[in-house]
Enzyme design. Structure first.
Site, mmCIF file in Angstrom:
data_model
loop_
_atom_site.group_PDB
_atom_site.id
_atom_site.type_symbol
_atom_site.label_atom_id
_atom_site.label_comp_id
_atom_site.label_asym_id
_atom_site.label_seq_id
_atom_site.Cartn_x
_atom_site.Cartn_y
_atom_site.Cartn_z
ATOM 1 N N PHE A 111 0.812 -1.215 0.000
ATOM 2 C CA PHE A 111 0.000 0.000 0.000
ATOM 3 C C PHE A 111 0.845 1.265 0.000
ATOM 4 O O PHE A 111 0.374 2.343 -0.381
ATOM 5 C CB PHE A 111 -0.964 -0.011 1.195
ATOM 6 N N LYS A 112 2.106 1.145 0.403
ATOM 7 C CA LYS A 112 2.976 2.325 0.443
ATOM 8 C C LYS A 112 3.146 2.958 -0.934
ATOM 9 O O LYS A 112 3.479 4.140 -1.051
ATOM 10 C CB LYS A 112 4.350 1.943 1.001
ATOM 11 N N ASP A 113 2.914 2.178 -1.995
ATOM 12 C CA ASP A 113 3.063 2.716 -3.347
ATOM 13 C C ASP A 113 2.100 3.867 -3.623
ATOM 14 O O ASP A 113 2.413 4.765 -4.412
ATOM 15 C CB ASP A 113 2.833 1.619 -4.390
ATOM 16 N N THR A 144 7.971 0.309 3.304
ATOM 17 C CA THR A 144 8.237 1.710 2.961
ATOM 18 C C THR A 144 9.524 1.841 2.155
ATOM 19 O O THR A 144 9.593 2.611 1.199
ATOM 20 C CB THR A 144 8.330 2.568 4.234
#
Length: 466
Positions: A111-113, A144
């Protein structure tokens, strides 16, 4: 749009300066002076928009006049064009009114993308305009780092140094960072845990003398406001896909540093109907212990099958505390100083106010594996361990079966084969085609002792213009 510190003493800044500053000069975190608020009618009008257009509508009030509208639109289109699903954040149904939102369709499978692919473009834009060079110093518990490296590796005005806890991230997570080569990319494996890495980053931002005034540090961790800003969007996306804003939603969020779930809290404050936010933690359950019993107490960090949540000092929790204390920076500062010495609680009425929206649960490794196995046997759908914790916590804490419950799917299961194997499934999650040769790529990283002076000396001597 101006931004103020959670400690109340640093000067207010505009978006560009907040983007480059990271921590405020008083040690606090920047938050908007005021939040934009959208009416139900306005949110309803966004149904069916492409993800990049929805992102523009949600985020541009935070950027305001710092970036022209057309430039920001183009940035967002480029950011989300690299995701491998046209919906960008697709929903998968697990059961009646129970969903997983897949946030791992970006280039590094986490999800960090959503934030870091944008952050790299924002940094390059602002630094080009200012003709300025910065050194990114970040800490990662696993995801991250690779997302930051992927997002920033082409930046002309950036050197990036990522600290990860040595032998405490999965092999896939490590290789995603250490096999990306470039003169401006530096991976440091610290002989310690994530909290050690995060502490070094925070202390370095507080005293940047080791750079001799030749450059400044910039943040990619979720202390950077732009990270939080980008994560607000997918709450709106999920809600709109399931009948919002005409019905309320509940979200379960696997979290260690509190950034992802804080974005959900902000989405609610900005007008999105959200009735429940579930804080889903592993054995490192400081957030659960606070939310369930009003006791904030640091304990020894444990290594688990969900390493991205192996965090005991949840940086972004400070942003929530700031709101719970009526945005009184002095009170937040005093509370966190006390928390560094031992257990603390907040006034009962403040805690009860938080409990109106938040629930929490802690899920150990065995329950994590059980959930991975159960969901696969029921649906032939494979969860990574972090998302499994979110699903288990959602089921344990759900207040109303009639309200759609959406668990944020934070990572691709192929990043955590050990957890899949531990669940007893005879299934090997495959990496996507663009990563098929990951285990054949050359790794490059430096192992350093858990010593801030040594880490700072390495950074000072290895950045481009040192």
């Amino acid at each position: 749009m101006r931004y103020i510190s959670t400690r109340g003493e640093a000067p207010a800044l505009g978006f560009e300066d907040v983007l480059l500053t990271g921590l405020a000069s008083d040690g606090g975190l920047y938050v908007p002076e005021s939040l934009p608020h959208f009416s139900l009618e306005e949110i309803r009008s966004w149904r069916g928009l492409p993800y990049s257009q929805l992102a523009f509508n949600v985020m541009y009030p935070f950027v305001d006049d710092a970036i022209p509208e057309d430039d920001f639109r183009q940035m967002l289109e480029e950011t989300y064009a690299v995701f491998n699903h046209k919906a960008v954040a697709p929903l998968v149904q697990l059961d009646t009114n129970e969903w997983v939102q897949e946030l791992f369709r970006g280039p590094t499978l986490a999800f960090k993308d959503f934030a870091l692919q944008l952050l790299g473009r924002l940094l390059d834009y602002v630094l080009e305009k200012r003709n300025q060079h910065v050194v990114i110093m970040g800490a990662t518990s696993g995801d991250t780092g690779s997302a930051a490296i992927e997002g920033c590796r082409r930046c002309k005005h950036v050197d990036i140094f990522i600290l990860h806890p040595h032998e405490r991230v999965s092999e896939v997570q490590r290789r995603q960072m250490t096999t990306v080569h470039g003169d401006n990319i530096h991976n440091i494996a610290v002989r310690g845990n994530f909290d050690d890495c995060q502490r070094m980053v925070k202390e370095s931002f507080g005293n940047q003398g080791f750079l001799s005034g030749k450059t400044q540090l910039a943040a990619v961790n979720s202390i950077n406001w732009a990270r939080i800003m980008a994560q607000i969007v997918y709450y709106f996306e999920a809600s709109l896909a399931l009948g919002g804003p005409d019905r309320s939603m509940a979200f379960s969020v696997p979290t260690g540093n509190f950034g992802d779930i804080f974005a959900g809290y902000l989405a609610k404050k900005m007008g999105l109907p959200i009735s429940q936010l579930v804080i889903a933690t592993n054995r490192n359950d400081i957030l659960h212990r606070f939310m369930s019993g009003n006791r904030y107490e640091q304990r020894t960090l444990e290594h688990t099958l969900s390493p991205s949540m192996d965090i005991m000092v949840s940086s972004n929790f400070e942003r929530l505390l700031f709101d719970l204390h009526g945005r009184d920076g002095e009170a937040v500062k005093a509370l966190l100083e006390d928390a560094a010495k031992g257990p603390v609680s907040i006034e009962d009425y403040r805690w009860k106010h938080a409990r109106k929206l938040f629930d929490s649960d802690t899920v150990d490794d065995q329950a994590t594996c059980d959930t991975i196995r159960e969901i696969y046997e029921q649906n032939e759908y494979l969860l990574d361990p972090h998302t499994a914790i979110g699903v288990r916590a959602a089921r344990n804490c759900r207040r109303d079966d009639k309200v759609p419950m959406i668990t944020l799917g934070t990572a691709h299961p192929a990043k955590f084969p050990d957890a899949i194997a531990a669940s007893g499934l005879a299934v090997k999650p495959e990496l996507p085609s663009h990563m098929a040769d990951l285990f054949d790529r050359e790794e490059r990283y430096t192992v350093l002792d858990n010593n801030i002076a040594g880490v700072q000396e390495f950074i000072a001597s290895h950045w481009k213009n040192a």
